[in-house]
Write a protein that holds these residues in place. Structure first.
Motif, PDB file in Angstrom:
ATOM      1  N   ALA A 236       0.832  -1.205   0.000  1.00 40.57           N
ATOM      2  CA  ALA A 236       0.000   0.000   0.000  1.00 40.57           C
ATOM      3  C   ALA A 236       0.867   1.255   0.000  1.00 40.57           C
ATOM      4  N   ALA A 237       1.983   1.227   0.760  1.00 45.45           N
ATOM      5  CA  ALA A 237       2.886   2.382   0.798  1.00 45.45           C
ATOM      6  C   ALA A 237       3.526   2.618  -0.569  1.00 45.45           C
ATOM      7  N   ASP A 238       3.927   1.532  -1.232  1.00 51.45           N
ATOM      8  CA  ASP A 238       4.507   1.666  -2.575  1.00 51.45           C
ATOM      9  C   ASP A 238       3.503   2.268  -3.549  1.00 51.45           C
ATOM     10  N   ARG A 239       2.267   1.792  -3.472  1.00 52.51           N
ATOM     11  CA  ARG A 239       1.235   2.328  -4.371  1.00 52.51           C
ATOM     12  C   ARG A 239       1.005   3.808  -4.104  1.00 52.51           C
ATOM     13  N   ARG A 240       1.001   4.176  -2.826  1.00 54.60           N
ATOM     14  CA  ARG A 240       0.743   5.579  -2.498  1.00 54.60           C
ATOM     15  C   ARG A 240       1.882   6.465  -2.981  1.00 54.60           C
ATOM     16  N   TYR A 241       3.138   6.058  -2.746  1.00 55.04           N
ATOM     17  CA  TYR A 241       4.263   6.871  -3.188  1.00 55.04           C
ATOM     18  C   TYR A 241       4.297   6.996  -4.707  1.00 55.04           C
ATOM     19  N   ASN A 242       4.001   5.904  -5.388  1.00 56.84           N
ATOM     20  CA  ASN A 242       3.981   5.964  -6.850  1.00 56.84           C
ATOM     21  C   ASN A 242       2.884   6.901  -7.349  1.00 56.84           C
ATOM     22  N   GLN A 243       1.714   6.868  -6.679  1.00 55.86           N
ATOM     23  CA  GLN A 243       0.620   7.743  -7.072  1.00 55.86           C
ATOM     24  C   GLN A 243       0.963   9.201  -6.802  1.00 55.86           C
ATOM     25  N   LEU A 244       1.567   9.470  -5.624  1.00 49.34           N
ATOM     26  CA  LEU A 244       1.959  10.838  -5.295  1.00 49.34           C
ATOM     27  C   LEU A 244       3.008  11.357  -6.269  1.00 49.34           C
ATOM     28  N   LYS A 245       3.957  10.494  -6.641  1.00 48.19           N
ATOM     29  CA  LYS A 245       4.999  10.897  -7.596  1.00 48.19           C
ATOM     30  C   LYS A 245       4.386  11.171  -8.962  1.00 48.19           C
ATOM     31  N   SER A 246       3.456  10.305  -9.357  1.00 48.74           N
ATOM     32  CA  SER A 246       2.788  10.503 -10.645  1.00 48.74           C
ATOM     33  C   SER A 246       1.983  11.803 -10.648  1.00 48.74           C
ATOM     34  N   ASP A 247       1.270  12.066  -9.545  1.00 45.04           N
ATOM     35  CA  ASP A 247       0.479  13.301  -9.460  1.00 45.04           C
ATOM     36  C   ASP A 247       1.389  14.531  -9.489  1.00 45.04           C
ATOM     37  N   VAL A 249       4.386  14.796 -10.879  1.00 41.39           N
ATOM     38  CA  VAL A 249       4.913  14.978 -12.242  1.00 41.39           C
ATOM     39  C   VAL A 249       3.839  15.576 -13.146  1.00 41.39           C
ATOM     40  N   ALA A 250       2.603  15.070 -13.006  1.00 40.93           N
ATOM     41  CA  ALA A 250       1.517  15.586 -13.845  1.00 40.93           C
ATOM     42  C   ALA A 250       1.233  17.049 -13.549  1.00 40.93           C
ATOM     43  N   SER A 251       1.378  17.443 -12.264  1.00 39.28           N
ATOM     44  CA  SER A 251       1.062  18.830 -11.899  1.00 39.28           C
ATOM     45  C   SER A 251       2.048  19.818 -12.502  1.00 39.28           C
ATOM     46  N   LEU A 252       3.255  19.337 -12.876  1.00 40.20           N
ATOM     47  CA  LEU A 252       4.228  20.231 -13.505  1.00 40.20           C
ATOM     48  C   LEU A 252       3.722  20.770 -14.830  1.00 40.20           C
ATOM     49  N   ASN A 253       2.800  20.031 -15.448  1.00 37.68           N
ATOM     50  CA  ASN A 253       2.286  20.442 -16.749  1.00 37.68           C
ATOM     51  C   ASN A 253       0.994  21.246 -16.641  1.00 37.68           C
ATOM     52  N   PHE A 379       7.720  32.298  -2.028  1.00 37.03           N
ATOM     53  CA  PHE A 379       7.531  31.035  -1.324  1.00 37.03           C
ATOM     54  C   PHE A 379       8.864  30.362  -1.001  1.00 37.03           C
ATOM     55  N   TYR A 380       8.830  29.525  -0.001  1.00 34.71           N
ATOM     56  CA  TYR A 380       9.964  28.648   0.301  1.00 34.71           C
ATOM     57  C   TYR A 380      10.154  27.647  -0.837  1.00 34.71           C
ATOM     58  N   PRO A 381      11.373  27.116  -1.020  1.00 34.03           N
ATOM     59  CA  PRO A 381      11.600  26.175  -2.125  1.00 34.03           C
ATOM     60  C   PRO A 381      10.755  24.907  -2.026  1.00 34.03           C
ATOM     61  N   GLU A 382      10.404  24.464  -0.790  1.00 35.87           N
ATOM     62  CA  GLU A 382       9.614  23.239  -0.667  1.00 35.87           C
ATOM     63  C   GLU A 382       8.168  23.418  -1.110  1.00 35.87           C
ATOM     64  N   CYS A 383       7.775  24.645  -1.440  1.00 34.95           N
ATOM     65  CA  CYS A 383       6.423  24.895  -1.939  1.00 34.95           C
ATOM     66  C   CYS A 383       6.329  24.709  -3.449  1.00 34.95           C
ATOM     67  N   THR A 384       7.435  24.482  -4.102  1.00 40.32           N
ATOM     68  CA  THR A 384       7.422  24.360  -5.563  1.00 40.32           C
ATOM     69  C   THR A 384       7.031  22.945  -5.989  1.00 40.32           C
ATOM     70  N   LYS A 385       6.427  22.853  -7.156  1.00 37.76           N
ATOM     71  CA  LYS A 385       6.062  21.542  -7.701  1.00 37.76           C
ATOM     72  C   LYS A 385       7.296  20.715  -8.026  1.00 37.76           C
ATOM     73  N   GLN A 386       8.349  21.389  -8.473  1.00 38.20           N
ATOM     74  CA  GLN A 386       9.571  20.675  -8.823  1.00 38.20           C
ATOM     75  C   GLN A 386      10.195  20.021  -7.587  1.00 38.20           C
ATOM     76  N   TYR A 387      10.012  20.648  -6.429  1.00 38.21           N
ATOM     77  CA  TYR A 387      10.540  20.103  -5.183  1.00 38.21           C
ATOM     78  C   TYR A 387       9.951  18.726  -4.918  1.00 38.21           C
ATOM     79  N   GLU A 388       8.620  18.586  -5.122  1.00 36.00           N
ATOM     80  CA  GLU A 388       7.959  17.305  -4.894  1.00 36.00           C
ATOM     81  C   GLU A 388       8.530  16.210  -5.786  1.00 36.00           C
ATOM     82  N   VAL A 389       8.937  16.586  -6.977  1.00 37.00           N
ATOM     83  CA  VAL A 389       9.396  15.590  -7.948  1.00 37.00           C
ATOM     84  C   VAL A 389      10.884  15.274  -7.785  1.00 37.00           C
TER      85      VAL A 389
END
Length: 419
Positions: A236-247, A249-253, A379-389
Motif C-alpha cells: 500500500a505504501a509503494d502504491r501511495r508513493y507511486n501515485q503521489l509521484k505521478s500526481d 509529475v503531472a502537476s508540472l504540466n 515562497f519557500y523552495p519546498e512549496c514548488t512543484k519541482q521540489y515534490e518531484v
C-alpha cells in the motif's frame, strides 16, 4: 518538517502495537515514513525507536529539518522524545514535541464526558466547552491571553450550574479541566509554539488518517499474520508513493488553479500556479484577498528602514498611530539588507502569528504593505512543484543542494526578501 507518531492496534494476530511515523507535504499529502511492529509500549521500546530505528532508516539531513513532533498522550513516549531532543541533534536544533489536541480533547474529554449530556442546555454547554478547549491550541497567542481564557472558562462552568446544566456534566468537565487539561497547557497551547516553523499544526489527525488507510488501502485485518500485514502495508505504501509521484509529475504540466470557479490561465496568477503547489497557491491567495481589506500607513521612513502599520480599516480613511495600540494593528518592518548573492533587498517582516518562516509564504499584512499580488519568489523552495518531484532524488543532487542553500539564505533574515 512535521512528524506525527502514533500506535495503532488490531492489525495482526499477535496483538502487537504498530508504531507509525508519518508526515505531511506542503500540498497537504500524507506521507508514511516508518511502520514498526513493536513488542510492547515500554519506555525502552520508544527509546530504541527514536534513537536507533528512525535515525537508521531515514535521511539524516532530512531529520535535522524537523520542527514539530506530534504525539498522543503516552507519557513514556513523550519522556523519551523530550530526552532525545534535549541530548541529541539528530532531529535538528529547533525541533520540539507537542501533544495532539485531538487525542487530548476528543479522546480524553469528548468521548468520556458526553455520556452526561441529557438536555438541550447540557448539549449547548458541552459544545461550547469543547470549542473553548480547542481554541487554546490554535488561537491563544500569549500567556496572558491563555490565563485570561482559562479563568473565563472556569467561570463559565461555575455559571452553568445556575442555568439548569446537569451537575454531573459540570463536575466531569471541571475535573477534566483541573486534573488533565490545565496541567498540560504548556504542551498544548499555541502561545508556546507560535515562533516554531509549522507551529500552527496542533493535531495529529493526519496520523489517524494514516491509520485509517490500513483498512481502506492495505485491507489489514486483525487475524492477519505479521508477515501478511507487513506485506500489505508495504504494498500500500509503494502504491501511495507511486501515485503521489505521478500526481506531482503531472502537476508540472498544469498552470491553473480553479479558485471561485475560475481558472488562472491567462491571469497574473498563472505563473504562480504553474510553479507552486495548489495548497500554497490557495493559502497565498487567501492572504492576498485579506490584504485588500487592510489599510496601511508609513510611520517611519529612511533610506535603510521603513515602518508600516497595517490594520483592517476603511480604505477612505487614514491613521497615523506611532505605535500599534490596537489589537488588530500589525507593524510591518522593511529593512534594506545585502543578501549572500551580493545584491540589496528589502526584507519585509511582520509580527503577526502568520509568520513567514512558519507559513512559508507572506501574511496579509505583508501583502498589504508590499502592494503586489503573490509571486513565485514569495515562497519557500519546498512549496514548488519541482521540489515534490526532484528533491532528494540522487539524479537531481544539484537541485537538492540548491534548495538547501536557498532555504538557509531565506532563514537568515526575519521575513520576505524583495529586490
Amino acid at each position: 518538517f512535521v512528524f506525527g507518531n502514533d500506535e495503532t492496534f488490531r492489525s495482526n494476530d499477535e496483538d502487537r502495537p504498530l508504531s507509525r511515523l508519518c508526515g505531511l507535504s506542503m500540498n497537504g499529502n500524507l506521507l508514511p515514513f516508518v511502520e514498526a511492529f513493536i513488542p510492547s509500549r515500554q519506555k525502552w521500546v520508544f527509546n530504541w525507536l527514536w534513537t536507533v530505528a528512525f535515525p537508521s532508516l531515514l535521511d539524516p539531513e532530512a531529520l535535522k529539518k524537523t520542527c514539530i513532533i506530534l504525539v498522543d498522550q503516552d507519557e513514556r513516549n513523550w519522556e523519551v522524545i523530550q530526552s532525545v531532543l534535549r541530548t541529541s541533534d539528530v532531529y535538528g536544533c529547533i525541533a520540539v514535541a507537542r501533544l495532539c489536541n485531538w487525542h487530548k480533547i476528543n479522546r480524553n474529554f469528548v468521548v468520556k464526558v458526553r455520556v452526561h449530556k441529557k438536555s438541550n442546555e447540557d448539549r449547548y454547554f458541552f459544545d461550547e466547552v469543547t470549542k473553548w478547549l480547542y481554541s487554546f491550541s490554535y488561537s491563544v497567542k500569549s500567556i496572558d491571553q491563555m490565563d485570561d481564557s482559562m479563568a473565563k472558562l472556569e467561570a463559565f462552568c461555575v455559571m452553568a450550574r445556575k442555568n439548569e446544566v446537569s451537575g454531573n456534566l459540570v463536575d466531569a468537565t471541571e475535573k477534566y479541566i483541573r486534573e488533565s487539561f490545565k496541567p498540560d497547557l504548556s504542551r498544548l497551547c499555541q502561545c508556546y509554539y507560535s515562533d516554531i516553523p509549522h507551529g500552527n499544526v496542533a493535531s495529529n489527525s493526519f496520523s489517524e488518517s494514516n491509520n485509517a488507510m490500513l483498512l481502506s488501502s492495505a485491507n489489514v485485518k486483525p487475524n492477519n499474520k505479521l508477515n501478511v500485514t507487513g506485506r500489505k502495508i508495504n504494498d500500500a505504501a509503494d502504491r501511495r508513493y507511486n501515485q503521489l509521484k505521478s500526481d506531482a509529475v503531472a502537476s508540472l504540466n498544469k498552470s491553473s488553479v480553479a479558485i471561485g470557479g475560475k481558472g488562472a490561465v491567462g491571469t497574473p496568477d498563472s505563473a504562480v500556479s504553474q510553479n507552486i503547489v495548489d495548497a500554497m497557491v490557495k493559502r497565498a491567495k487567501l492572504q492576498y484577498d485579506l490584504s485588500q481589506r487592510h489599510n496601511c500607513c508609513v510611520t517611519e521612513s529612511s533610506d535603510e528602514h521603513v515602518n508600516i502599520l497595517v490594520r483592517p480599516e476603511d480604505t477612505n480613511r487614514t491613521f497615523n498611530h506611532l505605535h500599534p495600540v490596537y489589537h488588530q494593528t500589525h507593524k510591518v518592518v522593511c529593512s534594506k539588507v545585502e543578501a549572500s548573492d551580493g545584491n540589496d533587498y528589502w526584507c519585509f517582516s511582520c509580527g503577526c502569528n502568520e509568520d513567514y518562516h512558519k507559513e512559508k509564504c507572506p501574511c496579509s499584512h505583508v501583502y498589504c504593505a508590499l502592494g503586489s499580488k503573490p509571486h513565485e519568489s514569495h515562497f519557500y523552495p519546498e512549496c514548488t512543484k519541482q521540489y515534490e518531484v526532484c528533491y532528494g532524488d540522487p539524479k537531481y543532487e544539484n537541485f537538492t543542494r540548491d534548495c538547501d542553500v536557498m532555504r538557509l539564505n531565506i532563514m537568515e533574515y526575519p521575513g520576505l526578501l524583495v529586490p
